[in-house]
Design an enzyme around this catalytic site. Structure first.
Site, PDB file in Angstrom:
ATOM      1  N   SER A   1       0.808  -1.210   0.102  1.00 17.05           N
ATOM      2  CA  SER A   1       0.158   0.139  -0.012  1.00 17.05           C
ATOM      3  C   SER A   1       0.864   1.307   0.026  1.00 17.05           C
ATOM      4  O   SER A   1       1.870   1.166   0.334  1.00 17.05           O
ATOM      5  CB  SER A   1      -1.152   0.155   1.232  1.00 17.05           C
ATOM      6  OG  SER A   1      -1.663   1.135   1.366  1.00 17.05           O
TER       7      SER A   1
ATOM      8  N   TYR B   1      -1.721  -1.051  10.472  1.00 16.18           N
ATOM      9  CA  TYR B   1      -1.900  -1.190   8.840  1.00 16.18           C
ATOM     10  C   TYR B   1      -0.570  -0.715   8.266  1.00 16.18           C
ATOM     11  O   TYR B   1      -0.145  -1.584   7.366  1.00 16.18           O
ATOM     12  CB  TYR B   1      -3.215  -0.665   8.425  1.00 16.18           C
ATOM     13  CG  TYR B   1      -3.532  -0.964   6.983  1.00 16.18           C
ATOM     14  CD1 TYR B   1      -3.939  -2.097   6.480  1.00 16.18           C
ATOM     15  CD2 TYR B   1      -2.987   0.248   5.945  1.00 16.18           C
ATOM     16  CE1 TYR B   1      -4.376  -2.473   5.154  1.00 16.18           C
ATOM     17  CE2 TYR B   1      -3.329  -0.015   4.659  1.00 16.18           C
ATOM     18  CZ  TYR B   1      -4.052  -1.403   4.383  1.00 16.18           C
ATOM     19  OH  TYR B   1      -4.093  -1.369   2.939  1.00 16.18           O
TER      20      TYR B   1
END
Length: 308
Positions: free
Chosen positions: A200, A213
């Site tokens: 990401s 995350y």
């Protein structure tokens, strides 16, 4: 053969092939909304383009056998559709609560004349993650593409309120599952196989409400590069794709603060959130022989957000 995506502005596939990337897709105009975990594409508003009517294959993965985790919705669904249209048989890993979405993607795969295997599993445990790989290989008659895409994302406004349970679930699902599944896959992957991991933009630009995350996504980058060095001499390539803000159920089941959804993706250079189908070509490229000299790479597909 495919269901219509109501979000498309009635553009033909040829028109979409040569279009301004800023205006290629109708403005999503995302409203505030919330779904219980794990979230469903079936209930997502507005509907993103996963390639149902727009992705065209050219046979680049003919005869291949792929396992895509998180393959029921969002990026994983778009990748599964694209793989099938490129000629691959596909096993879908997903949570049992996502069966409605998974069935729709399986139907799209089968409409292309390819084999679709639905394998509900929670990869946050070693036993389930390893079993998923073996079940996929058995059902497909082999395995030569592993897409580690399943992920857990939870927005936590106050760092000090992040629970131990959330930390463990995020790390187990996002990074430890990649270790378990990749280890198990090596029992099946022949020379010429590929492993593709979903990381990401958060690995480079961590948000203050997604520290857990973002940490796992940075770890995935290093995992990818390290495993790529180990497996390259064996003829197995490992790479990663780093999405930016993509409109998927992950965002509405707690991945974003609800009040932030209306402006989701507007910080990109293109000024909009991405659609899952816009990620699919990156995964197809990394899975195909066209990327034979690409090893340990992270492809950033993020609408222009600056990354290293």
């Amino acid at each position: 053969m495919t269901e219509k995506n109501e979000n498309q502005d009635h553009m033909t596939r040829d028109q979409l092939t040569f279009a301004n990337p800023v205006t290629r897709y109708e403005d999503l105009d995302i409203p505030e909304q919330r779904q219980p975990e794990p979230g469903l594409d079936a209930d997502l508003l507005p509907k993103p383009d996963r390639g149902e009517t727009t992705y065209r294959g050219t046979g680049r993965l003919s005869g291949r056998k792929a396992l895509v985790t998180g393959g029921d919705s969002g990026i994983g669904a778009a990748v599964a559709i694209a793989f099938a249209r490129e000629g691959a048989d596909v096993a879908l890993g997903y949570l049992p609560a996502e069966e409605e979405d998974a069935q729709k993607i399986a139907d799209l795969i089968e409409a292309e004349g390819r084999t679709a295997v639905r394998l509900p599993a929670d990869v946050s445990t070693s036993e389930a993650a390893r079993k998923l790989v073996n079940d996929a290989a058995e059902a497909l008659g082999g395995l030569d593409i592993l897409v580690n895409n399943a992920g857990h994302q939870k927005s936590t406004a106050k760092f000090e309120e992040m629970t131990d349970e959330q930390l463990r679930e995020t790390f187990d699902t996002n990074i430890l599952a990649m270790f378990w599944m990749s280890q198990e896959a090596l029992k099946h992957l022949p020379e010429g196989s590929t492993i593709i991991n979903s990381t990401s933009v958060q690995a480079y630009q961590p948000s203050e409400d997604k520290i857990d995350y973002a940490s796992t996504k940075a770890a995935i980058n290093n995992f990818t590069k390290g495993l790529a060095q180990y497996l390259a001499p064996k003829g197995i390539r490992v790479n990663a794709v780093a999405p930016g803000p993509i409109w998927t159920p992950l965002q509405v089941q707690g991945g974003q603060q609800t009040e932030d959804l209306p402006g989701f993706g507007e910080q990109t250079a293109l000024g909009r959130a991405g659609h899952p189908v816009e990620l699919a070509p990156a995964y197809v490229f990394l899975a195909s022989a066209e990327s034979s000299y690409v090893v340990g790479e992270t492809l950033n597909v993020n609408g222009g957000l600056p990354t290293p």
